[in-house]
Design an enzyme around this catalytic site. Structure first.
Site, mmCIF file in Angstrom:
data_model
loop_
_atom_site.group_PDB
_atom_site.id
_atom_site.type_symbol
_atom_site.label_atom_id
_atom_site.label_comp_id
_atom_site.label_asym_id
_atom_site.label_seq_id
_atom_site.Cartn_x
_atom_site.Cartn_y
_atom_site.Cartn_z
ATOM 1 C CG ASP A 90 58.101 38.237 39.894
ATOM 2 O OD1 ASP A 90 57.057 38.283 40.223
ATOM 3 O OD2 ASP A 90 59.033 39.479 40.367
ATOM 4 C CG LEU A 91 55.053 42.555 35.956
ATOM 5 C CD1 LEU A 91 55.763 42.994 34.795
ATOM 6 C CD2 LEU A 91 53.367 42.825 35.925
ATOM 7 C CG ASP A 92 54.825 43.898 40.736
ATOM 8 O OD1 ASP A 92 54.663 44.502 39.684
ATOM 9 O OD2 ASP A 92 53.972 43.416 41.570
ATOM 10 C CB THR A 140 55.211 47.853 40.615
ATOM 11 O OG1 THR A 140 55.676 46.397 40.730
ATOM 12 C CG2 THR A 140 54.719 48.115 39.198
ATOM 13 C CE LYS A 153 61.164 45.201 47.096
ATOM 14 N NZ LYS A 153 62.601 45.697 46.864
ATOM 15 C CB SER A 191 53.117 38.811 38.082
ATOM 16 O OG SER A 191 52.837 39.658 38.941
ATOM 17 C CB ALA A 192 51.605 37.412 43.355
ATOM 18 C CE LYS A 220 55.506 34.478 41.744
ATOM 19 N NZ LYS A 220 56.232 35.632 41.210
ATOM 20 C CD GLU A 241 60.089 35.488 41.746
ATOM 21 O OE1 GLU A 241 60.342 36.519 42.320
ATOM 22 O OE2 GLU A 241 58.841 35.464 41.633
ATOM 23 C CG ASP A 242 61.553 40.829 42.710
ATOM 24 O OD1 ASP A 242 60.742 40.068 42.224
ATOM 25 O OD2 ASP A 242 61.320 41.744 43.329
#
Ligand code: B16
Ligand code: MG
Length: 222
Positions: free
Chosen positions: A8-10, A16, A44, A113-114, A144, A168-169
């Site tokens: 995942d990115l953010d 971000t 998030k 990522s979304a 997600k 994932e966060d």
């Protein structure tokens, strides 16, 4: 055997969330209500339009489709302004080193990522080249906890889901990884990410082999 790491990115490679927060709060204030950091937690890992709906419900505002689109567009303009000023120093501690180590040990890497702003963020951080595959909100339609983004990432990596580990966060992302039948490492608090196979606070001091060995110890059938 683990052959792919899907990130995942953010919240995993870069924080971000603070810029999303600033932009959403600016929108809320322009509509006459306040938006707290606590409220922001609910956004998030959630898609842009779903985030907007949560924000509007907090403000008790009803809006038609045309206004919703305009609000989302305005928020994104502000958000893009903020993230355009980001640099390499905003990569979360040792996250890029971890991805590089994974690649050196022969593990394929992907972003899932979304965010529709994924290409811009990767470019600002200078880490686009670290990923074999990038799947983002421009390529998927289901947010997600739907597993679509992870399934597409594994497919594009040409790996079966059981060979992949998702990082994932967000709780919704952990659910998505489970539904995709992939291992999941939560980044953050074990209390929030209790459904993950393993939870780490950050990538600091963590190596790819620590992850694969820990997962092998939990799932002895690996
Ligand atoms: P955008 P991730 C998600 O990214 C964020 O966590 C979430 O807060 C945001 O609303 C979503 O991307 C969409 O982002 O508005 O830039 O398209 O955590 O899936 O990397
Ligand atoms: Mg995230």
């Amino acid at each position: 055997m683990i052959q792919g790491f899907i990130f995942d990115l953010d919240g995993v490679l870069v924080d971000t969330a603070k810029y999303h927060y600033l932009a959403w709060r600016r929108l809320a204030q322009s509509l006459g209500f306040d938006f707290t950091q606590e409220d922001n937690e609910r956004l998030k890992g959630v898609s842009r339009m779903q985030s907007l709906d949560i924000l509007l419900s907090i403000g008790g505002i009803q809006a038609d489709e045309e206004h919703r689109r305009a609000y989302a567009e305005q928020k994104n303009q502000w958000y893009v302004e903020y993230i355009s000023a980001m640099g390499r120093d905003e990569i979360l501690p040792e996250a890029d080193r971890f991805v590089r180590d994974a690649r050196s040990s022969g593990i394929k890497t992907a972003i899932a990522s979304a965010s529709k702003n994924t290409p811009l963020i990767l470019d600002r951080l200078g880490i686009t080249e670290l990923f074999d595959v990038v799947i983002d909100g421009n390529l998927t339609s289901r947010a997600k906890p739907d597993p679509e983004v992870f399934i597409l990432a594994a497919k594009t990596l040409e790996l079966s889901p059981e060979r992949c580990v998702v990082f994932e966060d967000a709780a919704a992302g952990v659910q998505a990884a489970r539904r995709a039948n992939m291992f999941c490492v939560g980044i953050g608090s074990p209390r929030q990410l209790y459904d993950a196979d393993l939870v780490i606070r950050t990538f600091q001091g963590i190596t790819p082999s620590i992850i694969t060995q820990q997962l092998a110890a939990i799932h002895i059938t690996l």
